[in-house]
Write an enzyme that holds these catalytic residues in place. Structure first.
Site, PDB file in Angstrom:
ATOM      1  N   SER A 276      -1.072  67.824  87.393  1.00  0.00           N
ATOM      2  CA  SER A 276      -2.436  67.393  87.086  1.00  0.00           C
ATOM      3  C   SER A 276      -3.349  67.436  88.317  1.00  0.00           C
ATOM      4  CB  SER A 276      -2.425  65.973  86.510  1.00  0.00           C
ATOM      5  OG  SER A 276      -1.845  65.071  87.430  1.00  0.00           O
TER       6      SER A 276
ATOM      7  N   TYR B 249      -1.018  72.002  97.776  1.00  0.00           N
ATOM      8  CA  TYR B 249      -0.131  72.035  96.612  1.00  0.00           C
ATOM      9  C   TYR B 249      -0.911  72.467  95.368  1.00  0.00           C
ATOM     10  CZ  TYR B 249       3.155  70.349  93.044  1.00  0.00           C
ATOM     11  OH  TYR B 249       4.005  70.247  91.959  1.00  0.00           O
TER      12      TYR B 249
ATOM     13  N   LYS C 215      -0.477  75.804  92.844  1.00  0.00           N
ATOM     14  CA  LYS C 215      -0.276  75.686  91.393  1.00  0.00           C
ATOM     15  C   LYS C 215      -1.368  76.427  90.615  1.00  0.00           C
ATOM     16  CE  LYS C 215       3.570  73.499  91.243  1.00  0.00           C
ATOM     17  NZ  LYS C 215       4.750  74.155  90.650  1.00  0.00           N
TER      18      LYS C 215
ATOM     19  N   HIS D 135       6.705  59.546  94.845  1.00  0.00           N
ATOM     20  CA  HIS D 135       5.468  59.233  94.141  1.00  0.00           C
ATOM     21  C   HIS D 135       5.378  57.727  93.874  1.00  0.00           C
ATOM     22  CE1 HIS D 135       5.673  63.627  93.180  1.00  0.00           C
ATOM     23  NE2 HIS D 135       4.399  63.509  93.490  1.00  0.00           N
TER      24      HIS D 135
END
Length: 308
Positions: free
Chosen positions: A109, A137, A141, A180
């Site tokens: 996301s 990152y 993606k 995370h």
């Protein structure tokens, strides 16, 4: 996907890959190809080319990536960009060269602009600036999504992209620096409970809102979309529900059984204010999540304890 088809799961030991592996095995797939990073360096072009030429998989789940939380993303910026580009370039291109029938690319996301309207719709991709801490990152993606679409447009490859929301579950990463927020909180509260610490301090104000999906629900969605979705662009995978970091911390605190005080360090960064996925496209495809947050955290905590 035919039950006898050869399926390659890249990243099968990670949280996402292992959930997909469990799902496929549960559905009766018995011709699944995996390699550990020690056996196959996905950043190495020649190794990946040799692997695909030898194995000739029919279907590919691209769940391998270099991942981490805010600190890791911001510290290892070059590695997050280089490693992830290499991994996906090698797998996507060699899938094309070796006639893979269908490939699923898994993103994140964080591809969406930092200040994008909420909830995040698929069409918001590339409409604004990214969150600076995880920009390398995210750029990797985004390149993966566009690469799948480009190979579809030029070569007719049936490559699809899915963007999961924040994930947690079995085989999560509980590293003190590189994990995370949800697994990090499980570890912090467990250790505070163990040491009878009077308080736990959390970075930021506790006000940012986050959405969380249990990894086995993600695997269900990936399996469903591999059977039913064949279009360009991307599909968000999430619950469509979010929670403040403060309320998340209170929920984990209760599940772990920690009874000390909860403090917030407002001098530390909050990150993106809100990241809620619009999952109407996924729902219109006929899929909904099953595992709610409280149940999922309890399952994740038991998994954490079993690996301790």
């Amino acid at each position: 996907m035919e039950k006898g088809a050869k399926v390659y799961i890249a990243g099968h030991r990670g949280m996402v890959g292992s959930a997909i592996l469990r799902k496929l095995q549960g559905e009766g797939f018995d011709n699944i190809v995996t390699r550990t990073s020690a056996e196959l360096d996905l950043r190495n072009q020649q190794q990946v080319a040799d692997f695909f030429a030898a194995e000739k998989p029919d279907y590919v789940f691209l769940a391998a990536a270099k991942v981490g939380g805010i600190v890791a993303n911001n510290t290892y910026r070059a590695e997050f960009l280089y490693d992830n580009l290499q991994i996906q370039n090698n797998i996507i291109h060699n899938s094309y060269l070796n006639g893979v029938k269908k490939l699923m690319f898994l993103g994140s996301s964080c591809i969406y602009p930092k200040m994008a309207p909420q909830p995040l719709k698929e069409e918001y991709l590339l409409t604004g600036l990214l969150e600076p801490t995880n920009e390398p990152y995210a750029i990797a993606k985004i390149a993966g999504i566009k690469m799948c679409d480009a190979y579809r447009a030029q070569y007719g490859c049936n490559y699809i992209s899915v963007m999961p929301t924040n994930l947690y579950g079995y085989n999560d990463n509980y590293h003190p620096q590189n994990s995370h927020v949800l697994p990090a909180l499980i570890r912090r509260f467990h250790e505070a409970k163990d040491s009878a610490a009077p308080s736990v301090t959390i970075w930021g104000t506790g006000s940012p809102m986050r959405e969380f999906l249990f990894a086995d629900d993600l695997a269900e969605a990936c399996y469903y979309l591999m059977q039913n979705y064949n279009e360009e662009g991307l599909v968000n995978i999430g619950t469509g529900e979010d929670i403040t970091i403060k309320d998340l911390a209170l929920l984990i605190k209760r599940i772990v059984g920690y009874e000390g005080e909860l403090l917030f360090d407002a001098t530390k960064p909050d990150g993106t204010p809100r990241k809620l996925m619009d999952v109407s496209k996924l729902h219109s495809q006929g899929w909904h999540h099953k595992i709610e947050l409280e149940e999922g955290i309890a399952l994740a905590y038991q998994d954490f304890l079993s690996k301790l």
